[in-house]
Motif scaffolding. Structure first.
Motif, PDB file in Angstrom:
ATOM      1  N   THR A  78       0.826  -1.203   0.000  1.00  0.00           N
ATOM      2  CA  THR A  78       0.000   0.000   0.000  1.00  0.00           C
ATOM      3  C   THR A  78       0.863   1.256   0.000  1.00  0.00           C
ATOM      4  N   LYS A  79       2.021   1.219   0.651  1.00  0.00           N
ATOM      5  CA  LYS A  79       2.890   2.397   0.655  1.00  0.00           C
ATOM      6  C   LYS A  79       3.435   2.666  -0.757  1.00  0.00           C
ATOM      7  N   GLY A  80       3.808   1.623  -1.472  1.00  0.00           N
ATOM      8  CA  GLY A  80       4.260   1.798  -2.853  1.00  0.00           C
ATOM      9  C   GLY A  80       3.152   2.325  -3.747  1.00  0.00           C
ATOM     10  N   LEU A  81       1.943   1.815  -3.550  1.00  0.00           N
ATOM     11  CA  LEU A  81       0.803   2.306  -4.326  1.00  0.00           C
ATOM     12  C   LEU A  81       0.493   3.753  -3.977  1.00  0.00           C
ATOM     13  N   ALA A  82       0.665   4.115  -2.696  1.00  0.00           N
ATOM     14  CA  ALA A  82       0.434   5.497  -2.272  1.00  0.00           C
ATOM     15  C   ALA A  82       1.425   6.435  -2.959  1.00  0.00           C
ATOM     16  N   ARG A  83       2.656   6.004  -3.109  1.00  0.00           N
ATOM     17  CA  ARG A  83       3.650   6.828  -3.820  1.00  0.00           C
ATOM     18  C   ARG A  83       3.263   7.005  -5.281  1.00  0.00           C
ATOM     19  N   LEU A  84       2.781   5.928  -5.902  1.00  0.00           N
ATOM     20  CA  LEU A  84       2.316   6.050  -7.286  1.00  0.00           C
ATOM     21  C   LEU A  84       1.171   7.047  -7.384  1.00  0.00           C
ATOM     22  N   ALA A  85       0.227   6.972  -6.455  1.00  0.00           N
ATOM     23  CA  ALA A  85      -0.912   7.898  -6.460  1.00  0.00           C
ATOM     24  C   ALA A  85      -0.432   9.334  -6.278  1.00  0.00           C
ATOM     25  N   PHE A  86       0.556   9.534  -5.416  1.00  0.00           N
ATOM     26  CA  PHE A  86       1.098  10.876  -5.202  1.00  0.00           C
ATOM     27  C   PHE A  86       1.676  11.427  -6.511  1.00  0.00           C
ATOM     28  N   GLY A 102      14.616  11.448 -16.151  1.00  0.00           N
ATOM     29  CA  GLY A 102      14.813  12.747 -15.509  1.00  0.00           C
ATOM     30  C   GLY A 102      14.393  12.759 -14.048  1.00  0.00           C
ATOM     31  N   ALA A 103      14.546  13.923 -13.455  1.00  0.00           N
ATOM     32  CA  ALA A 103      14.202  14.106 -12.044  1.00  0.00           C
ATOM     33  C   ALA A 103      12.688  14.035 -11.840  1.00  0.00           C
ATOM     34  N   LEU A 104      12.321  13.684 -10.627  1.00  0.00           N
ATOM     35  CA  LEU A 104      10.915  13.639 -10.215  1.00  0.00           C
ATOM     36  C   LEU A 104      10.695  14.678  -9.120  1.00  0.00           C
ATOM     37  N   PRO A 105       9.457  15.130  -8.927  1.00  0.00           N
ATOM     38  CA  PRO A 105       9.179  16.067  -7.827  1.00  0.00           C
ATOM     39  C   PRO A 105       9.531  15.437  -6.473  1.00  0.00           C
ATOM     40  N   GLN A 106       9.804  16.307  -5.511  1.00  0.00           N
ATOM     41  CA  GLN A 106      10.090  15.850  -4.147  1.00  0.00           C
ATOM     42  C   GLN A 106       8.875  15.113  -3.585  1.00  0.00           C
ATOM     43  N   LEU A 107       9.111  13.983  -2.962  1.00  0.00           N
ATOM     44  CA  LEU A 107       8.033  13.197  -2.371  1.00  0.00           C
ATOM     45  C   LEU A 107       7.555  13.861  -1.084  1.00  0.00           C
ATOM     46  N   ASP A 108       6.252  14.057  -0.956  1.00  0.00           N
ATOM     47  CA  ASP A 108       5.650  14.635   0.246  1.00  0.00           C
ATOM     48  C   ASP A 108       5.145  13.486   1.112  1.00  0.00           C
ATOM     49  N   GLU A 109       5.878  13.181   2.182  1.00  0.00           N
ATOM     50  CA  GLU A 109       5.545  12.027   3.026  1.00  0.00           C
ATOM     51  C   GLU A 109       4.163  12.146   3.672  1.00  0.00           C
ATOM     52  N   ALA A 165       1.472  13.613   2.349  1.00  0.00           N
ATOM     53  CA  ALA A 165       0.496  13.275   1.304  1.00  0.00           C
ATOM     54  C   ALA A 165       0.498  11.780   1.031  1.00  0.00           C
ATOM     55  N   VAL A 166       1.676  11.166   1.043  1.00  0.00           N
ATOM     56  CA  VAL A 166       1.780   9.721   0.835  1.00  0.00           C
ATOM     57  C   VAL A 166       1.076   8.982   1.975  1.00  0.00           C
ATOM     58  N   ALA A 167       1.211   9.476   3.211  1.00  0.00           N
ATOM     59  CA  ALA A 167       0.550   8.841   4.360  1.00  0.00           C
ATOM     60  C   ALA A 167      -0.969   8.869   4.201  1.00  0.00           C
TER      61      ALA A 167
END
Length: 194
Positions: free
Chosen positions: A28-36, A85-92, A94-96
């Protein structure tokens, strides 16, 4: 979760069609990152389900002006995001929230009666092997031990759902029941009639 899954999803989003995405492990955490990341590039999370042994999310194009503006800005700032290329900074944070939303939806796929039936059926199947190999006493004892776990599993699922529901309520999400009768949480700006 590697960036490979994110980039694959971003390339598929280039079609403008709804996209189903998963990670190698389907956590679910990996899927949450994809959704972000889908949200950063003009899509919005539309649900999670199980496909075979993997969990999959569905993302659809976002139509609100704020989402379109964010996507346009991110495609300009990160032009190679779908390749190397680079990706946007991950917002933990929002991922939570995505993780809680996905976890809640997956935990409420079945009613407690359905879970009880599936678990009983599965545990009975597991006990058949020892019963055939070692006899009724060993097989029956093994089955009873497995069945003793059922109430524990049901309570654990209730607590998991309640924890995720509390996080979503605190984030301003609204509880609704979808067309299929499944409980879900919609983000603050979403229309419950969707």
């Amino acid at each position: 979760m590697g960036k490979r899954h994110i980039r694959k999803m971003l390339r598929r989003m280039g079609t403008g069609e709804p996209v189903h995405a998963s990670t190698g492990l389907g956590t679910t955490k990996g899927l949450a990152r994809l959704a972000f990341y889908a949200e950063q590039f003009g899509y919005e999370y539309a649900g999670a389900h199980q496909l075979g042994k993997k969990y999959v999310i569905r993302v659809v194009p976002a139509h609100d002006p704020e989402a379109r503006a964010r996507a346009a800005e991110n495609w300009v700032r990160y032009p190679g995001a779908a390749s190397r290329g680079a990706l946007p900074q991950l917002d933990e944070d929002a991922v939570a929230v995505f993780n809680a939303r996905i976890g809640f939806e997956l935990a409420t796929r079945f009613t407690e009666k359905q879970m009880l039936g599936l678990t009983t059926f599965g545990f009975t199947g597991l006990a058949l092997g020892p019963w055939i190999k070692f006899g009724l006493v060993v097989g029956g004892t093994f089955w009873l031990a497995l069945m003793a776990l059922v109430p524990i599993l049901l309570v654990a699922n209730r607590r998991y759902r309640a924890k995720n529901a509390a996080l979503l309520k605190a984030a301003g999400f609204t509880p609704v029941t979808d067309r299929d009768g499944q409980p879900r949480y919609l983000p603050p700006a979403a229309d419950p009639r969707d």
